[in-house]
Design an enzyme around this catalytic site. Structure first.
Site, PDB file in Angstrom:
ATOM      1  N   TYR A 144       0.848  -1.198   0.000  1.00  0.00           N
ATOM      2  CA  TYR A 144       0.000   0.000   0.000  1.00  0.00           C
ATOM      3  C   TYR A 144       0.884   1.249   0.000  1.00  0.00           C
ATOM      4  CZ  TYR A 144      -2.915   3.667   2.159  1.00  0.00           C
ATOM      5  OH  TYR A 144      -3.549   4.851   2.460  1.00  0.00           O
ATOM      6  N   LYS A 148       1.461   4.185  -2.729  1.00  0.00           N
ATOM      7  CA  LYS A 148       1.024   5.563  -2.409  1.00  0.00           C
ATOM      8  C   LYS A 148       2.182   6.535  -2.716  1.00  0.00           C
ATOM      9  CE  LYS A 148      -2.525   6.804  -0.764  1.00  0.00           C
ATOM     10  NZ  LYS A 148      -3.801   7.145  -1.466  1.00  0.00           N
TER      11      LYS A 148
END
Ligand SMILES: NC(=O)c1ccc[n+]([C@@H]2O[C@H](COP(=O)([O-])OP(=O)(O)OC[C@H]3O[C@@H](n4cnc5c(N)ncnc54)[C@H](O)[C@@H]3O)[C@@H](O)[C@H]2O)c1
Ligand SMILES: CC(C)CCC[C@@H](C)[C@H]1CC[C@H]2C3=C(CC[C@]12C)[C@@]1(C)CC[C@H](O)[C@@H](C(=O)O)[C@@H]1CC3
Length: 346
Positions: A144, A148
């Site tokens: 994640y 990002k």
């Protein structure tokens, strides 16, 4: 002769508008007189003033109708951070964001506001009052965060002050509030399984938790202050509650508010972190045979046992940001909003 329709400045699109943050943002935009196009892979509600477009943001043709004649786009879609599907994160957060930027540019969108995350600079070590100039994590702790970082870089680099698309990124941290699908539900689930008895480390580590309405406020201010001559162009901004709190005090307030016992017994941080690493490796190795998802992932243990709080001075200076809802008020409104998660609720 074809005349190009000048998009109304009170129109905007929210990509990911069916989600937790997205829906709160949509509701506030409507209150402020915007008409809103929501683009999301799912439709989770209906509201007057909102037009829904259902589709995958990786598909430019699906995106186009939602972004047409819209001067302002908020991009707050992402797969859930708890997923461990690297390919999905790469496809949606990186490839998909490239597609969003292309669509915005082709359709003449003026401003793109990305929801990034303060975690883009976090790699497991303490961060105290971190400013926006901390370098991106060289070793992101999960897929994640890895994506990002790539996503934020793409959006900020796309900023074109010479009449093109203007971009800015908002980096919230630990968003909580009514309808949050992860923080409170995971916490309660862990407590119901009897696993919230322990404090990881000495319990003094300070962390930012940010009430969702403050995060929304930061997004809207960023959109309204983003102009070619403003310092916001191509920059990331932390948005916090400006009230760092001990991680375990925050957890205890939520748990006690919902009728559960606060964690009491201390466990050494390195021991729990080591165990979380072992479990994570085991889950990875056994994945072809059995699917199990550990609650205490290395990322969660690190977040629970280190300092990580950020300065929002830049947002105060450049866009007049100030949190609207205090931590105490935010926690009490959050607790009240989860009657079904109370201890003993059917
Ligand atoms: N929740 C937090 O604590 C937190 C903290 C910092 C940053 N963020 C960021 O804030 C944003 C919103 O997070 P949230 O907590 O509201 O999550 P959420 O899961 O509630 O919302 C994300 C939305 O994105 C949509 N989506 C996912 N993949 C999509 C795709 N391929 N095409 C179209 N829509 C898609 C989902 O359907 C969902 O409605 C995310 O970008 C997240 O990275 C969240
Ligand atoms: C299992 C226990 C030790 C604790 C249970 C609570 C956790 C589920 C949450 C506490 C802090 C939360 C958090 C996130 C997810 C849920 C928690 C780990 C994020 C990683 C979600 C993604 C965001 O981008 C991160 C951010 O930068 O704000 C969140 C950080 C805090």
């Amino acid at each position: 002769m074809t005349t190009r329709v000048r998009p109304s400045s009170k129109r905007c699109a929210v990509i990911g508008g069916s989600g937790f943050l997205g829906r709160h943002l949509v509701e506030k935009l409507l209150e402020r007189g915007y008409s809103v196009a929501v683009f999301d892979i799912r439709q989770s509600y209906e509201l007057p003033g909102v037009t829904f477009y259902q589709g995958d943001l990786c598909d430019k043709e699906a995106l186009r109708p939602a972004l047409k004649d819209v001067p302002l786009v908020f991009h707050c879609a992402s797969p859930a951070p708890a997923s461990d599907d690297r390919a999905l994160f790469q496809r949606v957060n990186v490839q998909g964001t490239r597609t969003v930027i292309q669509a915005c540019t082709e359709l003449g969108v003026q401003k793109l506001v990305l929801t990034s995350s303060a975690s883009v600079v976090y790699e497991g070590a303490d961060i105290k009052n971190g400013t926006e100039d901390i370098p991106y994590a060289a070793k992101p702790m999960d897929y994640y965060t890895e994506t990002k970082i790539k996503q934020e870089k793409l959006v900020l680099q796309a900023c074109d002050k010479e009449g093109g698309l203007l971009t800015v990124a908002i980096r919230p941290h630990g968003i909580f509030g009514p309808r949050d699908p992860q923080l409170v539900p995971i916490l309660v689930d862990t407590a119901r399984r009897g696993k919230m008895k322990f404090i990881i480390g000495d319990g003094t580590n300070l962390v930012d938790f940010t009430f969702v309405e403050n995060v929304v406020h930061g997004h809207i201010l960023a959109a309204e202050h983003l102009r070619p001559e403003s310092p916001l162009c191509g920059k990331p901004y932390h948005i916090t509650n400006d009230e760092p709190i001990r991680f375990w005090d925050f957890m205890s307030k939520v748990l006690v508010g919902l009728g559960y016992a606060a964690p009491r017994y201390h466990l050494p941080y390195m021991l729990v972190y080591g165990l979380a690493m072992l479990l994570w490796l085991l889950a990875l190795l056994l994945r072809p045979l059995v699917a199990f998802k550990p609650t205490f992932t290395p990322m969660r243990v690190a977040l629970a046992g280190t300092h990580h709080y950020y300065s929002c001075e830049a947002a105060k200076r450049d866009m007049g940001y100030k949190p609207l809802v205090s931590l105490t008020e935010g926690i009490s409104r959050t607790v009240e909003s989860y009657p079904h998660l109370r201890h003993g609720a059917p």
